[in-house]
Scaffold this motif. Structure first.
Motif, PDB file in Angstrom:
ATOM      1  N   GLY A  56       0.826  -1.199   0.000  1.00  0.00           N
ATOM      2  CA  GLY A  56       0.000   0.000   0.000  1.00  0.00           C
ATOM      3  C   GLY A  56       0.860   1.248   0.000  1.00  0.00           C
ATOM      4  N   PRO A  57       0.202   2.400   0.052  1.00  0.00           N
ATOM      5  CA  PRO A  57       0.940   3.666   0.051  1.00  0.00           C
ATOM      6  C   PRO A  57       1.933   3.717   1.212  1.00  0.00           C
ATOM      7  CG  PRO A  57      -1.410   4.057  -0.214  1.00  0.00           C
ATOM      8  CD  PRO A  57      -1.240   2.594   0.107  1.00  0.00           C
ATOM      9  N   ASP A  58       2.977   4.507   1.033  1.00  0.00           N
ATOM     10  CA  ASP A  58       4.040   4.612   2.022  1.00  0.00           C
ATOM     11  C   ASP A  58       3.482   4.832   3.423  1.00  0.00           C
ATOM     12  OD1 ASP A  58       6.705   4.666   2.848  1.00  0.00           O
ATOM     13  OD2 ASP A  58       6.788   6.850   2.703  1.00  0.00           O
ATOM     14  N   ARG A  59       3.884   3.973   4.346  1.00  0.00           N
ATOM     15  CA  ARG A  59       3.515   4.033   5.760  1.00  0.00           C
ATOM     16  C   ARG A  59       2.027   3.814   6.042  1.00  0.00           C
ATOM     17  NH1 ARG A  59       7.464   8.813   7.963  1.00  0.00           N
ATOM     18  NH2 ARG A  59       9.372   7.745   7.418  1.00  0.00           N
ATOM     19  N   SER A  60       1.258   3.348   5.065  1.00  0.00           N
ATOM     20  CA  SER A  60      -0.162   3.109   5.330  1.00  0.00           C
ATOM     21  C   SER A  60      -0.338   2.022   6.378  1.00  0.00           C
ATOM     22  CB  SER A  60      -0.913   2.745   4.051  1.00  0.00           C
ATOM     23  OG  SER A  60      -0.394   1.556   3.491  1.00  0.00           O
ATOM     24  N   TRP A  61       0.566   1.045   6.403  1.00  0.00           N
ATOM     25  CA  TRP A  61       0.488  -0.015   7.415  1.00  0.00           C
ATOM     26  C   TRP A  61       0.635   0.584   8.808  1.00  0.00           C
ATOM     27  CZ3 TRP A  61       4.284  -0.693  10.946  1.00  0.00           C
ATOM     28  CH2 TRP A  61       5.507  -0.069  10.664  1.00  0.00           C
ATOM     29  N   ARG A  62       1.520   1.583   8.949  1.00  0.00           N
ATOM     30  CA  ARG A  62       1.761   2.209  10.250  1.00  0.00           C
ATOM     31  C   ARG A  62       0.534   2.989  10.710  1.00  0.00           C
ATOM     32  NH1 ARG A  62       1.403   3.886  14.269  1.00  0.00           N
ATOM     33  NH2 ARG A  62       2.882   4.839  15.687  1.00  0.00           N
ATOM     34  N   LYS A  63      -0.114   3.668   9.776  1.00  0.00           N
ATOM     35  CA  LYS A  63      -1.328   4.410  10.115  1.00  0.00           C
ATOM     36  C   LYS A  63      -2.418   3.465  10.608  1.00  0.00           C
ATOM     37  CE  LYS A  63      -0.329   8.001   6.753  1.00  0.00           C
ATOM     38  NZ  LYS A  63      -0.605   8.454   5.387  1.00  0.00           N
ATOM     39  N   SER A  64      -2.474   2.272  10.028  1.00  0.00           N
ATOM     40  CA  SER A  64      -3.506   1.315  10.454  1.00  0.00           C
ATOM     41  C   SER A  64      -3.270   0.836  11.880  1.00  0.00           C
ATOM     42  CB  SER A  64      -3.560   0.124   9.499  1.00  0.00           C
ATOM     43  OG  SER A  64      -2.428  -0.700   9.650  1.00  0.00           O
ATOM     44  N   MET A  65      -2.032   0.881  12.361  1.00  0.00           N
ATOM     45  CA  MET A  65      -1.758   0.468  13.741  1.00  0.00           C
ATOM     46  C   MET A  65      -2.388   1.420  14.756  1.00  0.00           C
ATOM     47  SD  MET A  65       2.076  -1.082  13.748  1.00  0.00           S
ATOM     48  CE  MET A  65       1.883  -2.009  15.269  1.00  0.00           C
TER      49      MET A  65
END
Length: 177
Positions: free
Chosen positions: A30-39
């Motif tokens: 996904g878009p850059d750092r989208s995984w981190r935002k989901s946390m």
């Protein structure tokens, strides 16, 4: 946590016989750092908002605190990779709890290098390790220095099942065992 929970349930349901589990994480996609935002929004899922998280992995706040204490940026790829490791740890714990860890082949195979999907065309993509663990068949610490591919997984699984490839079946892969 949701894909890890599904994997753990599947392992539990199939513990008494041979099984094949193919678990793919979408974490670092996904878009850059989208995984981190989901946390930061752990209760929002594709099915809507849930009341609580399944308790199969390190709690997210504790996980991010540990990453920071170890000197890593909790917004970097390091945290995402460690989160995948935490999920894999939950799977290994389940296999051990069920007493099937020594006779279960686990293959960890990232689909591309750290530089994204386009990295499959760069030298760096050829340096992404594939890890196999099967204590009763694969010696710990053994290193295979040849390039491997996802095409090798099918012949490896056929060999692991004690079968031979059908003569009429063409494959470009090899049995890594």
């Amino acid at each position: 946590e949701w894909t890890t929970v599904a994997a753990l349930e599947f392992i539990e349901e199939n513990k008494d016989g041979p099984f094949y589990l193919h678990l793919c994480s979408t974490l670092l996609h996904g878009p850059d750092r989208s995984w981190r935002k989901s946390m930061d929004h752990p209760l929002v899922t594709g099915e809507g908002e849930v009341q609580s998280l399944p308790e199969v992995m390190t709690p997210r706040k504790e996980f991010l605190k540990t990453i920071t204490e170890k000197g890593f940026d909790p917004d970097s790829h390091v945290a995402g990779e460690a989160w995948i490791d935490d999920s894999l740890g939950a799977i290994f714990r389940k296999l051990k709890e069920l007493g099937i860890d020594d006779n279960t082949l686990v293959i960890f195979a990232p689909d591309h290098g750290r530089d994204g999907k386009a990295s499959v065309f760069s030298h760096g993509s050829c340096q992404v390790p594939m890890i196999m663990r099967w204590p009763t068949h694969v010696p710990a610490g053994k290193v295979y220095r040849q390039m491997v591919s996802s095409m090798d997984i099918y012949p490896t699984l056929v060999g692991a099942a004690g079968l031979k490839m059908p003569e009429e079946q063409h494959t470009d892969g090899i049995n890594l065992l």
